[in-house]
Design an enzyme around this catalytic site. Structure first.
Site: not given
Ligand SMILES: *Cc1c(COP(=O)(O)O)cnc(C)c1O
Length: 388
Positions: A107, A179, A204
């Protein structure tokens, strides 16, 4: 007692609805109350009810943490103010001079935090293509404490072999952090493949309704959980109780939403793969994906995230400006469909040469396919692609 059957772990959908939550003992309220308080009154000096100050303890947050841990199949959940602050807490558990090996196609915000903020504090980062275990093994040093992967990656949908990554990390005396934002525990549970830390942007799919910024970590190891709790209470990146409650409401329907996202995502990927305007479609659920076999081994569904290469920035702009149901916006994982151009939006902070190297071209369009009726979504794509 010996002939009592071992209680069966409730299935995923049951955990989604119930884990971490019990009716409120004072009123019977079926939903955990939103404990909108900064502090807790102590009955006498030296004695409290388990709650002292809300940066450290909050019952609404703890309900969410129990739920997320159960969904990932882990022992401990920790909720954070954002996905990035959750990742940051893991790095803050390291020291200057420690080394981190990270997937290069993370990301954009993760990449920016590693490169432009945390590297200034003396943490060293090496970015590699974690599709290739050999490249990962070669990057490990004596000082490597952490291997960070994202699978599938955003927006190229590259996969890392979780079992292989855990083996390489542990051989080097490092931890594996995954992640899991894109997959969600409905489709992939990294702890079952040997990962030590799962991280989420709950912003998300877990929240799923595009109305919260939040993050979380899930771990199994008791000592590691304690260290991360210490970092969080010492640095303060906690979510408010209202946001924790909203994510908890979101996870109650995670299994139903992900089923719909998986179905619609696959249908959109198949549609685009057949369309003459699409030069390439990146989706692990398609047999044309170079790691489709790995996808089938470690994932049970492929989400609503699809990327399509249209060949030029102009064509990408015409496409995203013309969709009506697919809203032009950053973020992903909500019930509504979203479309964007990563090179100009989510990945604008990544250096142009590195973007090009990874395939994040100006002509690459990323779709977060929502849970609307698939016929309406395909009609929208059809009219936007017409005469491109
Ligand atoms: C959006 C996202 C993040 C960061 O998250 P936030 O809640 O915006 O701080 C990290 N990893 C992935 C894969 C993401 O899609």
């Amino acid at each position: 007692m010996t002939d009592e059957p071992t209680p069966r772990t409730p299935a995923f959908g049951t955990r989604a609805v119930h884990a971490g939550q019990a009716p409120d003992p004072t009123t019977g309220a079926i939903m955990p109350p939103i404990y909108q308080t900064s502090t807790y009154v102590q009955p006498e000096l030296g004695r409290h009810l388990g709650y002292e100050y809300a940066r450290v303890q909050n019952p609404t947050r703890e309900a969410l943490e129990g739920n997320l841990a159960a969904l990932e199949g882990g022992r401990h959940g920790l909720a954070f103010a954002s996905g990035l602050s959750a990742i940051e807490a893991v790095i803050k558990n390291l020291s200057a001079g420690d080394h981190v090996v990270s997937e290069e196609n993370t990301y954009g915000g993760t990449n920016r935090m590693f490169n432009k903020v945390l590297s200034r504090l003396g943490i060293e980062f090496t970015f590699v293509d974690t599709r290739d275990p050999g490249e990962v093994r070669a990057a490990m040093r004596e000082t490597t404490r952490l291997l960070h992967v994202e699978t599938p990656t955003n927006p190229m949908m590259r996969l890392s072999d979780l079992g292989a990554m855990a083996g390489i990390a542990h051989e080097a005396g490092a931890l594996l952090m995954v992640d899991n934002t894109f997959s969600t525990p409905y489709n992939q549970r990294p702890l079952e493949h040997g990962a030590d830390i799962v991280v989420h942007s709950t912003t998300k799919y877990l929240n799923g309704h595009s109305d919260v910024i939040g993050g979380a970590l899930v771990v199994n190891d008791d000592d590691l959980a304690e260290e991360l709790h210490f970092v969080r209470k010492s640095t303060g990146a906690v979510p408010g109780p209202m946001d924790a409650w909203l994510v908890l409401r979101g996870t109650k329907t995670l299994h139903l939403r992900m089923k719909a996202h998986n179905e619609n995502g696959l249908a959109v990927a198949r549609y685009l793969a057949e369309h003459p305007a699409a030069q390439a479609v990146h989706y692990p659920g398609l047999p044309s994906h170079p790691q489709h076999e790995l996808a089938l081994r470690q994932m049970s569904g492929f989400t609503g995230m699809v990327s399509v290469e249209l060949g030029s920035g102009e064509r990408a702009k015409r496409f995203v400006d013309r969709t009506r149901l697919f809203a032009l916006a950053e973020s992903l994982g909500g019930v509504e469909s979203i479309i964007g151009v990563p090179a100009l939006m989510t990945h604008a902070s990544v250096a142009p040469d590195r973007r090009a190297f990874m395939g994040v071209t100006d002509g690459l369009v990323r779709l977060s396919v929502g849970i609307e009726e698939i016929g309406d979504l395909l009609d929208d794509l059809e009219q936007a692609l017409r005469g491109l």
